[in-house]
Design a protein around this motif. Structure first.
Motif, mmCIF file in Angstrom:
data_model
loop_
_atom_site.group_PDB
_atom_site.id
_atom_site.type_symbol
_atom_site.label_atom_id
_atom_site.label_comp_id
_atom_site.label_asym_id
_atom_site.label_seq_id
_atom_site.Cartn_x
_atom_site.Cartn_y
_atom_site.Cartn_z
ATOM 1 N N GLY A 38 0.878 -1.118 0.015
ATOM 2 C CA GLY A 38 0.235 0.114 -0.017
ATOM 3 C C GLY A 38 0.871 1.243 -0.101
ATOM 4 O O GLY A 38 0.306 2.214 0.168
ATOM 5 N N ALA A 147 4.953 7.834 4.770
ATOM 6 C CA ALA A 147 4.910 9.533 5.037
ATOM 7 C C ALA A 147 4.426 9.551 6.287
ATOM 8 O O ALA A 147 3.206 10.379 6.121
ATOM 9 C CB ALA A 147 4.324 10.080 3.830
ATOM 10 N N THR A 148 4.825 9.178 7.516
ATOM 11 C CA THR A 148 4.197 9.613 8.499
ATOM 12 C C THR A 148 4.444 11.007 8.984
ATOM 13 O O THR A 148 3.763 11.505 9.815
ATOM 14 C CB THR A 148 4.704 8.675 9.835
ATOM 15 O OG1 THR A 148 6.078 8.931 9.669
ATOM 16 C CG2 THR A 148 4.374 7.227 9.638
ATOM 17 N N LYS A 175 4.083 8.235 -1.525
ATOM 18 C CA LYS A 175 2.959 8.998 -1.226
ATOM 19 C C LYS A 175 3.259 10.591 -0.678
ATOM 20 O O LYS A 175 2.658 10.936 0.101
ATOM 21 C CB LYS A 175 1.962 8.414 -0.300
ATOM 22 C CG LYS A 175 1.662 6.910 -1.091
ATOM 23 C CD LYS A 175 0.357 6.407 -0.226
ATOM 24 C CE LYS A 175 -0.208 5.235 -1.051
ATOM 25 N NZ LYS A 175 -1.605 4.521 -0.586
ATOM 26 N N ALA A 176 4.114 11.083 -1.593
ATOM 27 C CA ALA A 176 4.451 12.408 -1.148
ATOM 28 C C ALA A 176 3.423 13.473 -1.134
ATOM 29 O O ALA A 176 3.497 14.542 -0.445
ATOM 30 C CB ALA A 176 5.582 12.881 -2.193
ATOM 31 N N ASP A 177 2.326 13.031 -1.637
ATOM 32 C CA ASP A 177 0.937 14.185 -1.593
ATOM 33 C C ASP A 177 0.514 14.025 -0.149
ATOM 34 O O ASP A 177 -0.452 14.664 -0.192
ATOM 35 C CB ASP A 177 0.091 14.242 -2.739
ATOM 36 C CG ASP A 177 -0.297 12.368 -2.966
ATOM 37 O OD1 ASP A 177 -1.375 12.391 -3.787
ATOM 38 O OD2 ASP A 177 0.235 11.734 -2.423
ATOM 39 N N THR A 178 0.924 13.335 0.574
ATOM 40 C CA THR A 178 0.323 13.263 1.913
ATOM 41 C C THR A 178 0.791 14.558 2.823
ATOM 42 O O THR A 178 0.093 14.734 3.818
ATOM 43 C CB THR A 178 0.802 11.881 2.914
ATOM 44 O OG1 THR A 178 0.929 10.852 1.968
ATOM 45 C CG2 THR A 178 0.247 11.513 3.957
ATOM 46 N N LEU A 179 1.924 14.870 2.776
ATOM 47 C CA LEU A 179 2.507 15.916 3.725
ATOM 48 C C LEU A 179 2.480 17.230 2.922
ATOM 49 O O LEU A 179 2.922 17.366 1.771
ATOM 50 C CB LEU A 179 3.850 15.456 4.078
ATOM 51 C CG LEU A 179 4.006 13.998 4.846
ATOM 52 C CD1 LEU A 179 5.406 14.112 4.985
ATOM 53 C CD2 LEU A 179 3.035 14.557 6.202
#
Lengths: 383, 337
Positions: A38, A147-148, A175-179
């Protein structure tokens, strides 16, 4: 002072010939992706090569998967071609990694796989017939960090330590678009601190100080480590109206190749455009050599020429023989000594016994003599 | 106070006949938040309570990053007021859950905590003279944060929700839902629901009684059930947009609003948790889950140890005569099924 030729002989054409040979032969390139499910590994690989290299997991099969707690090694081959140049691409995935409640030792199959490839190649080199074999030595390993926004987890640190000594390791934030940009920057700082603190050797491309332009590019690439990536195979419309690869949200559109949105471009340059050959070379030279010498010392060989080693072996053998003979001799001597001692003791005991008997006899003789004297005295007294 | 479109309307609540009257002192209510670190739990709580309940943790110590942590259960009391009704809210965070390489021990710590609250209530009930100031610390609802993988539930999610669902109201939520596009979110929710059905995970799914409840309630519950698992986003930053103060997350490509119901289900979840379903969740905890626990516990024949000793009656002193569970499996928890 190397003499230079006055007229062109044609040796400067060698790089072109080399280029032709290489472009005809093509090359092998193996990428390994490691990380929990995931995190976008499959999507990333497909985005990197702009083609469907790996199929996405079928969700219907997920229920059977969770029964056995093993980490598998999944190898996918693809032959890709660009401008006539062929690459035999191999993607190694690690489904099951980090997915369970107890992830202890989940990195062992991964590490074993990497080592196995090196060892297999060593073995292959020893054969008579060194034909082209499938070479699965891993040239670069991408470790996907979730990306926590906090820092590296114990699992990440442990696995990266194990991997970094065996393969070119590149840490990647998925998933760089999380932060948000600020959060991402501080996250990267903390990861860099962790990596430095725990002495994890991540891949650093060699910097050619003469060529300032490429040195600058390389420095830029290095500064962006760990790389925040984004994957997408869908086309979207960006603000300028162009069709690009990206993700469409209700509140905006993220573009994969936009440098402000992610480091995808830097990473692609690192892996493919600028440093692919370095990755391949460093794998073959450094890591391969390391594991080769490791394997050979394990099987008892050293750097010497075989005759010398044979002589050494013989010498050691002789020494051992001598030693054992000496030991035997001392053993025998000791045995004899003990035997003699025992005999001596027996003799002494015998003598003592005989002496005692003699004493007793003496005593009884004395007693008898005394009796006789008494009787004679009595007889004399009664006359 | 009114960022929210559909704020708790206590007047409306009071007219509903099956809701109890609010206590003058303030309702006690306990919410527990569980999930791996980095999923936005602390931010969510701060957003929910509109105050800095859980301060930001400093993660800059690289040495501590490699250390394995044990799960801590840390309750914090927040006093809130919604339209004149005081709420003595207790929020329990569980830092350290799921962060280690081996996470088997995480469940027992949390389960023990929940069961201990039940034990305390049980012991209090069994007293001859009860304590009027007794605090009911039972966990009324547990929000479980599912990481937005886009695939389906992980082994840890399934195991945990199954174990805890029999002791408390579990509501699954999708954390950091701004990671997924709308279609991805839809398919993810669908797969999570399929997993929940397949593994028979007991969650609170807004049950309705066709005969007893009126149509409005049925419709509301159905709507909420279709939103499960709730997708949430948390943010403590505010920005002025169109003259309003909006809580949001600002990206280079756009701005996500926390309270916009098209962006996420936060406002619906908040309304459900703190207003419309507060009493229902408390009722279920007391009438159903607690009773179930009580039956199990008492039928095992264990004697109850009261937490505090008033000293008024001879029976209130400690009497734990040893555990005589017939077939006790090797586990740290004394009462086990």
């Amino acid at each position: 002072m190397t003499p230079s030729l006055s007229s062109a002989v044609g040796i400067s054409n060698l790089p072109n010939q080399r280029h032709k040979i290489v472009s005809r032969k093509g090359t092998n390139f193996t990428i390994m992706v490691v990380g929990e499910s995931g995190l976008g590994k499959t999507t990333f690989v497909n985005t990197l090569f702009s083609s469907l290299i790996r199929d996405y997991k079928k969700p219907e099969h997920r229920i059977q998967k969770q029964m056995d707690h093993t980490v598998q090694i999944d190898v996918v081959r693809a032959d890709i071609e660009e401008n006539g140049f062929k690459v035999r691409l191999t993607i190694v995935d690690t489904p099951g990694f980090g997915d369970f409640i107890n992830n202890q030792d989940c990195w062992v199959p991964v590490v074993d796989f990497i080592d196995e490839q090196h060892f297999a190649h060593v073995k292959h080199e020893e054969k008579h017939d060194r034909n082209k074999k499938d070479d699965l030595r891993v040239h670069v390993c991408l470790y996907f960090i979730p990306a926590t926004g906090h820092t590296l987890r114990p699992l990440d640190i442990e696995v990266m330590k194990q991997l970094s000594s065996r393969v070119n390791l590149i840490p990647v934030i998925s998933k760089a678009d999380t932060l948000t940009p600020l959060a991402m920057a501080s996250f990267k700082d903390r990861i860099r601190d962790c990596i430095a603190y725990h002495n994890i050797q991540v891949y650093t491309p060699p910097i050619n100080h003469d060529d300032t332009e490429s040195a600058k590019i390389t420095n830029d690439i290095m500064a962006a480590m760990p790389y925040s990536v984004l994957g997408s195979e869908t086309d979207v419309q960006n603000a300028a109206g162009e069709t690009v690869k990206g993700r469409q949200y209700l509140w905006g559109t993220v573009e994969v190749e936009n440098e402000k949105h992610s480091d995808f471009v830097h990473l692609r340059n690192l892996i493919i455009r600028s440093h692919m050959s370095d990755l391949i070379e460093s794998t073959e030279e450094i890591h391969y050599e390391k594991s080769r010498s490791l394997k050979l010392t394990q099987s008892g060989k050293t750097d010497d020429d075989p005759q010398v080693t044979a002589k050494k072996n013989l010498e050691t053998l002789m020494k051992n023989e001598e030693e054992s003979l000496r030991k035997k001799f001392t053993e025998q001597v000791r045995l004899e000594e003990t035997r003699f001692r025992k005999w001596e003791q027996r003799l002494i005991a015998e003598r003592d016994r005989l002496n005692k008997d003699l004493e007793n006899q003496h005593k009884s003789v004395k007693a008898l003599e005394e009796e006789v004297d008494e009787l004679i005295a009595k007889k004399n007294a009664s006359r | 106070m009114s960022h929210l479109g559909s704020v708790a309307n206590i007047a409306l609540m009071a007219t509903k006949t099956h809701r109890r009257k609010a206590v003058k002192k303030g309702l006690t209510y306990t919410i527990m938040i569980v999930g791996s670190s980095g999923l936005g739990k602390s931010t969510f709580v701060n957003t929910l309570c509109e105050s800095n309940v859980f301060p930001k943790i400093d993660y800059s110590n690289a040495e501590k990053a490699a250390l394995e942590k044990t799960v801590r259960v840390s309750p914090v009391s927040v006093d809130m007021e919604e339209d004149g009704i005081k709420l003595a809210l207790t929020v329990i965070d569980t830092p350290g859950f799921g962060d280690n390489i081996d996470n088997k021990g995480a469940f027992t710590d949390i389960l023990n905590f929940i069961e201990k609250q039940y034990d305390d209530v049980l012991a209090e009930e069994c007293r001859i003279k009860r304590n009027p100031k007794f605090q009911d610390n039972r966990v009324h609802v547990l929000l479980y944060f599912i990481p937005p993988t886009g695939h389906s539930l992980r082994e840890m999610d399934i195991e945990f929700m199954k174990k805890l669902g029999t002791r408390t109201n579990v509501i699954p939520v999708v954390a950091k839902s701004d990671t997924m596009t709308p279609s991805e979110l839809q398919s993810f929710k669908k797969r999570v629901n399929e997993d929940i059905a397949h593994y028979q995970i007991p969650i609170y799914n807004f049950p309705v009684d066709e005969e007893e409840d009126d149509d409005e309630v049925i419709e509301e519950n159905n709507e909420l059930r279709n939103l499960l698992p709730f997708s949430i986003i948390g943010s403590e930053e505010e920005v002025i947009m169109n003259g309003r103060r909006v809580r949001c997350r600002q990206y280079p490509w756009g701005t996500v609003e926390v309270d916009n119901s098209r962006h996420c289900d936060f406002s619906k979840l908040r309304y459900m948790l703190l207003s419309s379903h507060l009493h229902e969740l408390k009722e279920i905890t007391h009438d159903f889950l607690y009773e179930q626990y009580r039956t199990e516990r008492l039928s095992k024949g264990l004697e109850i140890t009261p937490a505090e000793d008033i000293g008024d009656s001879p029976y209130s002193s400690v009497q734990n005569s040893g555990q005589n569970t017939p077939s006790a499996p090797a586990s740290p928890v004394p009462v086990r099924n």
